[in-house]
Design a protein around this motif. Sequence first.
Motif, PDB file in Angstrom:
ATOM      1  N   MET A   1    -128.440 -79.967  -1.442  1.00 52.81           N
ATOM      2  CA  MET A   1    -128.137 -78.537  -1.401  1.00 52.81           C
ATOM      3  C   MET A   1    -126.502 -78.827  -1.473  1.00 52.81           C
ATOM      4  SD  MET A   1    -128.507 -76.362   2.062  1.00 52.81           S
ATOM      5  CE  MET A   1    -130.056 -76.014   1.585  1.00 52.81           C
ATOM      6  N   PRO A   2    -125.760 -77.922  -2.360  1.00 50.51           N
ATOM      7  CA  PRO A   2    -124.247 -78.060  -2.688  1.00 50.51           C
ATOM      8  C   PRO A   2    -123.361 -77.540  -1.193  1.00 50.51           C
ATOM      9  CG  PRO A   2    -125.248 -75.658  -3.627  1.00 50.51           C
ATOM     10  CD  PRO A   2    -126.418 -76.619  -2.976  1.00 50.51           C
ATOM     11  N   VAL A   3    -122.338 -77.847  -1.236  1.00 50.25           N
ATOM     12  CA  VAL A   3    -121.387 -77.604  -0.275  1.00 50.25           C
ATOM     13  C   VAL A   3    -120.521 -76.571  -0.997  1.00 50.25           C
ATOM     14  CG1 VAL A   3    -119.479 -78.244   1.339  1.00 50.25           C
ATOM     15  CG2 VAL A   3    -121.342 -79.554   0.921  1.00 50.25           C
ATOM     16  N   ILE A   4    -120.398 -75.252  -0.132  1.00 51.36           N
ATOM     17  CA  ILE A   4    -119.376 -74.432  -0.804  1.00 51.36           C
ATOM     18  C   ILE A   4    -118.108 -74.210  -0.107  1.00 51.36           C
ATOM     19  CG2 ILE A   4    -121.151 -73.268  -1.925  1.00 51.36           C
ATOM     20  CD1 ILE A   4    -120.893 -70.981   0.260  1.00 51.36           C
ATOM     21  N   VAL A   5    -117.210 -73.744  -0.376  1.00 53.10           N
ATOM     22  CA  VAL A   5    -116.046 -73.676   0.224  1.00 53.10           C
ATOM     23  C   VAL A   5    -115.700 -72.109   0.056  1.00 53.10           C
ATOM     24  CG1 VAL A   5    -113.392 -73.796   0.396  1.00 53.10           C
ATOM     25  CG2 VAL A   5    -114.928 -76.005  -0.334  1.00 53.10           C
ATOM     26  N   ARG A   6    -115.335 -71.457   1.400  1.00 54.55           N
ATOM     27  CA  ARG A   6    -115.309 -69.942   1.326  1.00 54.55           C
ATOM     28  C   ARG A   6    -114.389 -69.431   2.689  1.00 54.55           C
ATOM     29  NH1 ARG A   6    -118.480 -68.760   5.565  1.00 54.55           N
ATOM     30  NH2 ARG A   6    -120.134 -70.128   6.151  1.00 54.55           N
ATOM     31  N   THR A   7    -114.081 -68.277   2.642  1.00 49.64           N
ATOM     32  CA  THR A   7    -113.519 -67.840   3.623  1.00 49.64           C
ATOM     33  C   THR A   7    -114.635 -67.468   4.924  1.00 49.64           C
ATOM     34  OG1 THR A   7    -111.643 -66.403   2.295  1.00 49.64           O
ATOM     35  CG2 THR A   7    -112.158 -65.597   4.545  1.00 49.64           C
ATOM     36  N   PRO A   8    -114.390 -67.709   5.977  1.00 51.44           N
ATOM     37  CA  PRO A   8    -115.114 -67.734   7.110  1.00 51.44           C
ATOM     38  C   PRO A   8    -115.453 -66.154   7.724  1.00 51.44           C
ATOM     39  CG  PRO A   8    -113.147 -68.586   8.181  1.00 51.44           C
ATOM     40  CD  PRO A   8    -113.087 -68.440   6.715  1.00 51.44           C
ATOM     41  N   THR A   9    -116.408 -65.828   8.104  1.00 47.30           N
ATOM     42  CA  THR A   9    -116.650 -64.600   8.896  1.00 47.30           C
ATOM     43  C   THR A   9    -116.869 -65.231  10.539  1.00 47.30           C
ATOM     44  OG1 THR A   9    -118.990 -64.763   8.798  1.00 47.30           O
ATOM     45  CG2 THR A   9    -117.881 -63.514   6.968  1.00 47.30           C
ATOM     46  N   LEU A  10    -116.746 -64.129  11.459  1.00 44.88           N
ATOM     47  CA  LEU A  10    -116.976 -64.451  12.774  1.00 44.88           C
ATOM     48  C   LEU A  10    -118.085 -65.188  13.241  1.00 44.88           C
ATOM     49  CD1 LEU A  10    -114.889 -64.150  14.981  1.00 44.88           C
ATOM     50  CD2 LEU A  10    -115.960 -61.980  15.881  1.00 44.88           C
ATOM     51  N   ARG A  59    -101.703 -66.130   6.993  1.00 48.68           N
ATOM     52  CA  ARG A  59    -102.365 -67.579   6.595  1.00 48.68           C
ATOM     53  C   ARG A  59    -103.504 -67.617   5.976  1.00 48.68           C
ATOM     54  NH1 ARG A  59    -104.680 -69.255  12.316  1.00 48.68           N
ATOM     55  NH2 ARG A  59    -105.210 -67.379  12.969  1.00 48.68           N
ATOM     56  N   LYS A  60    -103.857 -68.750   5.291  1.00 50.54           N
ATOM     57  CA  LYS A  60    -105.198 -68.992   4.690  1.00 50.54           C
ATOM     58  C   LYS A  60    -105.969 -69.828   5.539  1.00 50.54           C
ATOM     59  CE  LYS A  60    -103.545 -68.099   0.164  1.00 50.54           C
ATOM     60  NZ  LYS A  60    -103.603 -68.961  -1.467  1.00 50.54           N
ATOM     61  N   ILE A  61    -107.347 -69.463   5.319  1.00 43.18           N
ATOM     62  CA  ILE A  61    -108.306 -70.251   6.255  1.00 43.18           C
ATOM     63  C   ILE A  61    -109.713 -70.307   5.402  1.00 43.18           C
ATOM     64  CG2 ILE A  61    -109.261 -68.205   7.247  1.00 43.18           C
ATOM     65  CD1 ILE A  61    -109.722 -69.725  10.023  1.00 43.18           C
ATOM     66  N   ALA A  62    -110.254 -71.549   5.487  1.00 43.53           N
ATOM     67  CA  ALA A  62    -111.362 -71.994   4.722  1.00 43.53           C
ATOM     68  C   ALA A  62    -112.539 -72.823   5.403  1.00 43.53           C
ATOM     69  CB  ALA A  62    -110.942 -72.672   3.283  1.00 43.53           C
ATOM     70  N   PHE A  63    -113.511 -72.341   4.917  1.00 41.83           N
ATOM     71  CA  PHE A  63    -114.850 -73.506   5.958  1.00 41.83           C
ATOM     72  C   PHE A  63    -115.652 -73.728   4.644  1.00 41.83           C
ATOM     73  CE2 PHE A  63    -115.607 -71.431  10.237  1.00 41.83           C
ATOM     74  CZ  PHE A  63    -114.289 -71.709  10.664  1.00 41.83           C
ATOM     75  N   ALA A  64    -115.755 -75.065   4.791  1.00 40.11           N
ATOM     76  CA  ALA A  64    -116.890 -75.834   3.954  1.00 40.11           C
ATOM     77  C   ALA A  64    -118.170 -75.633   4.731  1.00 40.11           C
ATOM     78  CB  ALA A  64    -116.478 -77.133   3.539  1.00 40.11           C
ATOM     79  N   VAL A  70    -121.824 -75.447   8.893  1.00 38.23           N
ATOM     80  CA  VAL A  70    -120.237 -75.583   8.793  1.00 38.23           C
ATOM     81  C   VAL A  70    -120.031 -77.215   8.750  1.00 38.23           C
ATOM     82  CG1 VAL A  70    -117.820 -75.264   9.365  1.00 38.23           C
ATOM     83  CG2 VAL A  70    -119.643 -73.420   9.607  1.00 38.23           C
ATOM     84  N   VAL A  71    -119.359 -77.624   7.811  1.00 43.09           N
ATOM     85  CA  VAL A  71    -118.978 -78.858   7.554  1.00 43.09           C
ATOM     86  C   VAL A  71    -117.796 -79.420   7.444  1.00 43.09           C
ATOM     87  CG1 VAL A  71    -121.482 -79.662   6.602  1.00 43.09           C
ATOM     88  CG2 VAL A  71    -119.573 -79.380   5.124  1.00 43.09           C
ATOM     89  N   PHE A 104    -120.261 -85.905   5.456  1.00 41.91           N
ATOM     90  CA  PHE A 104    -120.010 -84.784   4.133  1.00 41.91           C
ATOM     91  C   PHE A 104    -118.630 -84.990   3.367  1.00 41.91           C
ATOM     92  CE2 PHE A 104    -122.851 -82.723   7.267  1.00 41.91           C
ATOM     93  CZ  PHE A 104    -123.911 -82.370   6.458  1.00 41.91           C
ATOM     94  N   TYR A 105    -117.904 -85.831   3.906  1.00 36.76           N
ATOM     95  CA  TYR A 105    -116.685 -86.293   3.264  1.00 36.76           C
ATOM     96  C   TYR A 105    -116.719 -86.615   1.710  1.00 36.76           C
ATOM     97  CZ  TYR A 105    -111.923 -87.315   2.058  1.00 36.76           C
ATOM     98  OH  TYR A 105    -110.612 -87.466   1.531  1.00 36.76           O
ATOM     99  N   SER A 106    -116.092 -86.152   1.044  1.00 34.23           N
ATOM    100  CA  SER A 106    -115.777 -86.686  -0.479  1.00 34.23           C
ATOM    101  C   SER A 106    -114.250 -86.310  -0.757  1.00 34.23           C
ATOM    102  CB  SER A 106    -116.669 -86.180  -1.201  1.00 34.23           C
ATOM    103  OG  SER A 106    -116.584 -84.779  -1.654  1.00 34.23           O
TER     104      SER A 106
END
Length: 165
Positions: A1-10, A59-64, A70-71, A104-106
């Motif tokens: 399953m791929p890891v995606i990076v995106r803006t989080p929601t609550l 500011r900018k925030i991102a979740f993987a 959430v990883v 999950f680190y790469s």
Amino acid sequence: MPVIVRTPTLVDAAGAAMAHHRILTETIGDQVPEHFWEKHSEEALLEYWHQQILQTKGRKIAFASRGRQVVGMAYVTPSPSNDHQLGPAPRALDIAFFGIIRQFYSRDLAQRLLDYVLDPDTPAQAWVLRSDQVKRRFLRVNGFTLDGLSLIDEDSGETISRMTR
């Protein structure tokens, strides 16, 4: 399953709290005083991430995430006017949080998270644990260097060093 990076929601706050706790456990484990874990329990971190997601202004925030898990998380804020009680920060932007669960680190995922929150070559700073050589190497590859300033973090008792680019 791929890891995606995106803006989080609550709704991502609970996953971020679990990931943050796990990242702390993997990074500093039992090297910190017991009172540290009281301030960094999953419950306390849930409130912290609720606030970070809600207060994205300036500011900018991102979740993987992998599926619904959430990883990793990253966010950049304007630097504090009094950086660790040392006066003005040398850079206008501060990487306030940057972490990925070890499993999950790469380098690719770390790069995608960083690029999501900070344009390449944009001047910024980050405080990094002296013991976190993986993060230090990654930031060096991205143009960050130690600026010679280190201190003991009040919460953890760990030595942190400032890196800038």
